[in-house]
Design a protein around this motif. Structure first.
Motif, PDB file in Angstrom:
ATOM      1  N   ARG A   1       0.795  -1.225   0.000  1.00 36.68           N
ATOM      2  CA  ARG A   1       0.000   0.000   0.000  1.00 36.68           C
ATOM      3  C   ARG A   1       0.830   1.280   0.000  1.00 36.68           C
ATOM      4  O   ARG A   1       0.542   2.217  -0.734  1.00 36.68           O
ATOM      5  CB  ARG A   1      -0.938  -0.004   1.204  1.00 36.68           C
ATOM      6  CG  ARG A   1      -1.948   1.120   1.167  1.00 36.68           C
ATOM      7  CD  ARG A   1      -2.994   0.983   2.240  1.00 36.68           C
ATOM      8  NE  ARG A   1      -3.739  -0.251   2.026  1.00 36.68           N
ATOM      9  CZ  ARG A   1      -4.084  -1.083   3.002  1.00 36.68           C
ATOM     10  NH1 ARG A   1      -3.760  -0.821   4.240  1.00 36.68           N
ATOM     11  NH2 ARG A   1      -4.758  -2.177   2.739  1.00 36.68           N
ATOM     12  N   GLY A   2       1.875   1.357   0.772  1.00 38.69           N
ATOM     13  CA  GLY A   2       2.625   2.609   0.876  1.00 38.69           C
ATOM     14  C   GLY A   2       3.927   2.627   0.116  1.00 38.69           C
ATOM     15  O   GLY A   2       4.841   3.340   0.516  1.00 38.69           O
ATOM     16  N   HIS A   3       4.031   1.896  -0.979  1.00 35.83           N
ATOM     17  CA  HIS A   3       5.316   1.783  -1.663  1.00 35.83           C
ATOM     18  C   HIS A   3       5.249   2.200  -3.131  1.00 35.83           C
ATOM     19  O   HIS A   3       5.422   1.386  -4.034  1.00 35.83           O
ATOM     20  CB  HIS A   3       5.853   0.358  -1.538  1.00 35.83           C
ATOM     21  CG  HIS A   3       6.183  -0.006  -0.129  1.00 35.83           C
ATOM     22  ND1 HIS A   3       7.294   0.472   0.520  1.00 35.83           N
ATOM     23  CD2 HIS A   3       5.535  -0.771   0.766  1.00 35.83           C
ATOM     24  CE1 HIS A   3       7.326   0.009   1.752  1.00 35.83           C
ATOM     25  NE2 HIS A   3       6.265  -0.747   1.927  1.00 35.83           N
ATOM     26  N   GLY A   4       5.042   3.475  -3.360  1.00 35.76           N
ATOM     27  CA  GLY A   4       5.143   4.074  -4.686  1.00 35.76           C
ATOM     28  C   GLY A   4       4.381   3.363  -5.784  1.00 35.76           C
ATOM     29  O   GLY A   4       3.179   3.122  -5.667  1.00 35.76           O
ATOM     30  N   ASP A   5       5.083   3.011  -6.865  1.00 39.19           N
ATOM     31  CA  ASP A   5       4.459   2.379  -8.023  1.00 39.19           C
ATOM     32  C   ASP A   5       3.862   1.018  -7.689  1.00 39.19           C
ATOM     33  O   ASP A   5       2.877   0.602  -8.288  1.00 39.19           O
ATOM     34  CB  ASP A   5       5.473   2.203  -9.163  1.00 39.19           C
ATOM     35  CG  ASP A   5       5.883   3.539  -9.762  1.00 39.19           C
ATOM     36  OD1 ASP A   5       5.138   4.528  -9.575  1.00 39.19           O
ATOM     37  OD2 ASP A   5       6.945   3.587 -10.406  1.00 39.19           O
ATOM     38  N   LEU A   6       4.449   0.318  -6.740  1.00 42.02           N
ATOM     39  CA  LEU A   6       3.943  -1.011  -6.371  1.00 42.02           C
ATOM     40  C   LEU A   6       2.595  -0.924  -5.664  1.00 42.02           C
ATOM     41  O   LEU A   6       1.839  -1.892  -5.655  1.00 42.02           O
ATOM     42  CB  LEU A   6       4.956  -1.743  -5.500  1.00 42.02           C
ATOM     43  CG  LEU A   6       6.276  -2.101  -6.180  1.00 42.02           C
ATOM     44  CD1 LEU A   6       7.225  -2.746  -5.187  1.00 42.02           C
ATOM     45  CD2 LEU A   6       6.046  -3.010  -7.374  1.00 42.02           C
ATOM     46  N   ALA A   7       2.267   0.236  -5.095  1.00 40.66           N
ATOM     47  CA  ALA A   7       0.985   0.409  -4.410  1.00 40.66           C
ATOM     48  C   ALA A   7      -0.179   0.314  -5.390  1.00 40.66           C
ATOM     49  O   ALA A   7      -1.281  -0.067  -5.017  1.00 40.66           O
ATOM     50  CB  ALA A   7       0.948   1.736  -3.678  1.00 40.66           C
ATOM     51  N   SER A   8       0.057   0.626  -6.671  1.00 43.75           N
ATOM     52  CA  SER A   8      -1.020   0.570  -7.657  1.00 43.75           C
ATOM     53  C   SER A   8      -1.110  -0.787  -8.354  1.00 43.75           C
ATOM     54  O   SER A   8      -1.985  -0.995  -9.185  1.00 43.75           O
ATOM     55  CB  SER A   8      -0.822   1.664  -8.705  1.00 43.75           C
ATOM     56  OG  SER A   8       0.386   1.436  -9.412  1.00 43.75           O
TER      57      SER A   8
END
Length: 152
Positions: A127-134
């Motif tokens: 959830r809170g990790h930049g591009d990986l959150a999406s």
């Protein structure tokens, strides 16, 4: 009045009844087969939505049959479509920097988790990790497969 003798099927059988019920081994094999079929259906559904890089994510399993069934169900659909088969990601005690690097390197469009709990935990982690959150995270039981269209 009918005077014919009644035939009691179970009393006529020489084998004990316990041999007529499925063995624990047979039940485990059926469970694995069913789970593999659910993963295959979920993979097919994601393909119809436009995903081409689907990463199968599982937790550490006690029973290798379940892991093999998941991978087989996913692999047969991907390979039948002529698409690349990404390695299965097994999450256990994953360390964040390595997990992030692995996901960036493989560049999946969706993470197909083998269970709802795994999908929810992974979504919370990313959830809170930049591009990986999406990054889209789904599982057959999660109910989000219908909204799993890739972003272009």
């Amino acid at each position: 009045m009918d005077t014919r003798p009644a035939v009691h099927l179970f009393s006529a059988l020489p084998a004990p009844l316990r041999h007529l019920s499925p063995s624990a081994e047979a039940v485990r094999c059926l469970a694995a087969r069913g789970r593999g079929q659910r993963i295959a259906r979920a993979t097919r559904h994601l393909l119809t939505l436009g995903h081409r890089r689907i990463l199968l994510v599982s937790g550490p399993e006690q029973d290798a049959r379940l892991t093999n069934a998941d991978m087989y169900g996913h692999a047969q659909v991907m390979l039948a479509e002529g698409l690349p088969l990404l390695p299965r990601l097994e999450l256990g005690s994953a360390v964040w920097p390595e997990l992030a690097a692995l996901l960036e390197e493989m560049a999946p469009t969706v993470l197909l988790c083998t269970g709802k709990t795994l999908a929810l935990g992974l979504a919370a982690t990313l959830r809170g990790h930049g591009d990986l959150a999406s990054l889209l995270i789904v599982s057959p039981e999660f109910g989000s497969l219908d909204r799993a269209r890739p972003r272009h």
